[in-house]
Enzyme design. Structure first.
Site, PDB file in Angstrom:
ATOM      1  N   TYR A 119       0.866  -1.178   0.000  1.00  0.00           N
ATOM      2  CA  TYR A 119       0.000   0.000   0.000  1.00  0.00           C
ATOM      3  C   TYR A 119       0.905   1.231   0.000  1.00  0.00           C
ATOM      4  CZ  TYR A 119      -4.448   2.395   0.632  1.00  0.00           C
ATOM      5  OH  TYR A 119      -5.558   3.169   0.439  1.00  0.00           O
TER       6      TYR A 119
ATOM      7  N   LYS B 160      -6.143  -1.592  -1.823  1.00  0.00           N
ATOM      8  CA  LYS B 160      -7.128  -1.352  -0.761  1.00  0.00           C
ATOM      9  C   LYS B 160      -7.811  -2.648  -0.363  1.00  0.00           C
ATOM     10  CE  LYS B 160      -8.215   2.193   0.584  1.00  0.00           C
ATOM     11  NZ  LYS B 160      -7.837   3.007   1.754  1.00  0.00           N
TER      12      LYS B 160
END
Length: 352
Positions: free
Chosen positions: A118, A189
């Protein structure tokens, strides 16, 4: 099973979502096809019985390694890379061949690997997505699919989906318009949905809406994956989003959660106002970030004392996150003091 064989002899019927062994469809996947299925491949962790049951003899070296040893081996490999993007690519390669091991690594080493899969590393990955792309990880719905989106959704292999994360790639992190290469955002995500929220990955669907890009560098990049045109706007853009939103419920039911990621301000607020009353729908940049920041402020007041109305709030910039946070603070103050939200907005300043 027929012939009096114990149903659980090889574990097929006792397998759970957390411990799948064989993907049961019309026929049983086995042999090489099973090893190519990232959802069910276990690599060298297949037991002796599983190797016999699923025709894996000879396709694997004779040793059986536990998932714990596989995890140790992969972490040693990943730590040898000094460039964060190379670590990201190693993790994505692992996800594409052994999903169970990927999530075991991520869950057990979350502080070390979260910045890789991420922010901040996957921002660079999105910028270079066209060059490092190997395997599709979600659905790409572009203007070419207009009029066919209901059919396109049926092409996704999973019939039971509970959450969709969707982007149009116009405002990826602080990097600007990355077009279709913004797919790294919903993929990353949803990895967090699984690793931190415990949502089964098969229930998650990443989607990128392709309407072009205004990024000249990408339009001139021979490896760019999206439509080579300026970004569609107005009715053309709205009609495509409308068709997408109308196609979701017939495929996945009324309770499907739809999360918007990294839409530009002018579209993000409009889409939130249009669909939040008809779908289980939220914008993470506007609402998710705001909820976390407000929670932090309310927690801080336990130490500082007083109320939110006692303070003045200063924001650097007025993007989706800043505007969303400011609105939620004003709404919370109104809940506390009963004054109109317009009055409480006077306590909040957004500075360019």
């Amino acid at each position: 099973m027929a012939g009096g064989v114990d149903d659980d002899e090889y574990g097929e019927d006792s397998a759970t979502v957390d411990q799948p062994i064989t993907p049961w469809t019309i026929s049983v996947a086995s042999g090489y096809s099973l090893m190519r299925d990232s959802r069910h491949n276990k690599g060298l962790a297949f037991t002796e019985k599983e190797r016999d049951a699923h025709y894996l003899r000879g396709l694997l070296p004779p040793v059986v390694l536990s998932q714990e040893l596989q995890e140790k081996k992969m972490m040693n490999i990943i730590r040898q890379y000094t460039v964060p993007l190379h670590r990201y690519m190693a993790m994505i390669d692992l996800q594409e061949r052994n999903e169970r091991l990927f999530y075991k690594l991520l869950v057990n080493n979350v502080e070390e690997l979260l910045p890789i899969v991420y922010t901040p590393t996957f921002g660079e990955a999105c910028q270079k997505f066209g060059s490092i792309f190997k395997h599709p990880q979600g659905l790409y719905i572009s203007l070419k699919e207009k009029g066919k989106i209901l059919e396109i959704l049926k092409n996704w292999t999973e019939r039971t989906v509970q959450v969709i994360v969707v982007t149009d790639g116009e405002r990826i992190l602080g990097l600007g318009d990355l077009g279709c290469q913004g797919m790294g955002i919903p993929v990353g995500k949803l990895s967090l949905y699984t690793a931190l929220g415990g949502v089964c990955p098969s229930l998650c669907l990443p989607v990128t809406i392709g309407v072009g890009t205004n990024n000249e560098k990408l339009l001139n990049d021979e490896f760019y994956m999206g439509l080579r045109q300026k970004r569609a706007t107005g009715k053309e853009y709205a009609d495509l989003l409308q068709e997408f939103m109308c196609a979701i419920k017939p495929n996945y039911g009324e309770k499907i959660l739809i999360q918007l990621e990294d839409f530009a301000n002018h579209n993000a607020f409009e889409l939130l106002a249009r669909y939040s009353s008809t779908h289980l729908f939220f914008n993470d940049d506007i609402q998710g970030t705001a909820a976390v920041v407000l929670a932090g402020l309310l927690s801080a007041l336990r130490l500082l004392g007083g109320t939110l109305a006692d303070h003045t709030f200063l924001f650097l910039g007025a993007g989706e996150a800043g505007t969303g946070i400011a609105d939620l603070i004003a709404l919370e103050i109104s809940e506390q003091n009963g004054k109109p939200i317009e009055e409480n907005r006077k306590k909040i300043w957004l500075v360019d």
